[in-house]
Scaffold this motif. Sequence first.
Motif, mmCIF file in Angstrom:
data_model
loop_
_atom_site.group_PDB
_atom_site.id
_atom_site.type_symbol
_atom_site.label_atom_id
_atom_site.label_comp_id
_atom_site.label_asym_id
_atom_site.label_seq_id
_atom_site.Cartn_x
_atom_site.Cartn_y
_atom_site.Cartn_z
ATOM 1 N N VAL A 81 0.873 -1.093 0.064
ATOM 2 C CA VAL A 81 -0.140 -0.104 0.110
ATOM 3 C C VAL A 81 0.929 1.322 0.127
ATOM 4 O O VAL A 81 1.172 1.630 1.097
ATOM 5 C CB VAL A 81 -1.005 0.147 1.163
ATOM 6 C CG1 VAL A 81 -1.815 1.354 0.977
ATOM 7 C CG2 VAL A 81 -1.775 -1.313 0.962
ATOM 8 N N SER A 82 1.294 1.665 -1.266
ATOM 9 C CA SER A 82 2.093 2.555 -1.395
ATOM 10 C C SER A 82 2.045 3.238 -2.882
ATOM 11 O O SER A 82 1.658 2.347 -3.709
ATOM 12 C CB SER A 82 3.896 2.308 -1.156
ATOM 13 O OG SER A 82 4.160 1.449 -1.978
ATOM 14 N N GLY A 114 -4.821 -0.901 -1.120
ATOM 15 C CA GLY A 114 -5.214 -0.335 0.037
ATOM 16 C C GLY A 114 -5.477 -1.371 0.904
ATOM 17 O O GLY A 114 -5.202 -2.703 0.990
ATOM 18 N N GLY A 160 -4.497 -2.420 9.442
ATOM 19 C CA GLY A 160 -4.117 -1.000 9.368
ATOM 20 C C GLY A 160 -2.952 -0.916 10.334
ATOM 21 O O GLY A 160 -2.652 -1.560 11.318
ATOM 22 N N LYS A 184 -0.432 3.855 8.155
ATOM 23 C CA LYS A 184 -1.368 3.571 7.256
ATOM 24 C C LYS A 184 -2.707 2.809 7.820
ATOM 25 O O LYS A 184 -2.922 1.399 7.855
ATOM 26 C CB LYS A 184 -0.767 2.471 6.162
ATOM 27 C CG LYS A 184 0.480 3.133 5.477
ATOM 28 C CD LYS A 184 1.075 2.014 4.592
ATOM 29 C CE LYS A 184 2.315 2.551 3.986
ATOM 30 N NZ LYS A 184 3.050 1.451 3.067
ATOM 31 N N THR A 194 -6.862 3.413 4.040
ATOM 32 C CA THR A 194 -5.894 3.867 3.104
ATOM 33 C C THR A 194 -5.772 3.184 1.834
ATOM 34 O O THR A 194 -5.727 2.067 1.746
ATOM 35 C CB THR A 194 -4.425 3.919 3.967
ATOM 36 O OG1 THR A 194 -4.472 4.459 5.230
ATOM 37 C CG2 THR A 194 -3.340 4.565 3.066
ATOM 38 N N CYS A 228 -4.253 3.580 -2.019
ATOM 39 C CA CYS A 228 -3.253 4.333 -3.061
ATOM 40 C C CYS A 228 -3.827 3.800 -4.585
ATOM 41 O O CYS A 228 -4.281 2.723 -4.753
ATOM 42 C CB CYS A 228 -2.053 3.715 -2.820
ATOM 43 S SG CYS A 228 -1.197 4.230 -1.252
ATOM 44 N N THR A 269 -3.048 9.053 -2.832
ATOM 45 C CA THR A 269 -3.397 8.180 -1.617
ATOM 46 C C THR A 269 -4.698 8.733 -1.020
ATOM 47 O O THR A 269 -4.682 10.161 -0.958
ATOM 48 C CB THR A 269 -2.429 8.172 -0.601
ATOM 49 O OG1 THR A 269 -1.121 7.511 -1.160
ATOM 50 C CG2 THR A 269 -2.906 7.436 0.575
ATOM 51 N N GLN A 270 -5.658 8.117 -1.099
ATOM 52 C CA GLN A 270 -6.837 8.467 -0.419
ATOM 53 C C GLN A 270 -7.069 7.876 0.995
ATOM 54 O O GLN A 270 -6.762 6.548 1.078
ATOM 55 C CB GLN A 270 -8.315 8.350 -1.374
ATOM 56 C CG GLN A 270 -8.026 9.190 -2.423
ATOM 57 C CD GLN A 270 -8.469 10.625 -2.300
ATOM 58 O OE1 GLN A 270 -9.137 11.049 -1.543
ATOM 59 N NE2 GLN A 270 -7.420 11.250 -2.806
ATOM 60 N N TYR A 271 -8.021 8.574 1.976
ATOM 61 C CA TYR A 271 -8.331 7.761 3.242
ATOM 62 C C TYR A 271 -9.708 7.762 3.333
ATOM 63 O O TYR A 271 -10.513 8.732 3.319
ATOM 64 C CB TYR A 271 -7.694 8.715 4.389
ATOM 65 C CG TYR A 271 -6.268 8.777 4.409
ATOM 66 C CD1 TYR A 271 -5.495 7.770 4.557
ATOM 67 C CD2 TYR A 271 -5.593 9.872 3.493
ATOM 68 C CE1 TYR A 271 -4.053 7.838 4.546
ATOM 69 C CE2 TYR A 271 -4.328 9.823 3.369
ATOM 70 C CZ TYR A 271 -3.435 8.924 3.921
ATOM 71 O OH TYR A 271 -2.147 8.944 3.738
#
Length: 162
Positions: free
Chosen positions: A76-77, A102, A109, A113, A117, A119, A133-135
């Motif tokens: 997740v990057s 994600g 989590g 992250k 999270t 990406c 990247t969104q949350y």
Amino acid sequence: MESHQKLSVELGELLLLNKQVLVTAESCTGGGVASAVTDIAGSSAWFDRAFVTYSNQAKMDMLGVKSDTLDSYGAVSTETVAEMALGALQHSTATIAVSISGIAGPTGGSELKPVGTVCFGFANQAGWLEVDTQYFHGDRAAVRAQAIGYAMGTLCDYLRRI
């Protein structure tokens, strides 16, 4: 989801208008974008294939993601989704790609992250590469649904500008 259907129709129209063909490389969404776009009749005119690369090994085997990237930055990057999107283009006949990786939850989590999270990588054969990247919030289904909608919406935004 009705909003996904509307986005899928719009995405298909924009892909056709711009003479683009889509490939997806998905992890946490499990092929959700591919499913949404292939729900639309005639999608074979603008959709090539989907890679569901849930494991790190699949990301390496199917998309050419480097083990060093996964070791250094994690699945997740932005680094990983960039390689996923570029690998999807390289291993398909598509002209534009989206990749997603994600943490949909409810576990997995961390402080850096958290669950939600996600990406995204976007790329095309003309050299465009964008990562983000969104949350997202909510349960697993909600995070996945939001990620699918975000991916399709971002592709639509891009295709409207070219």
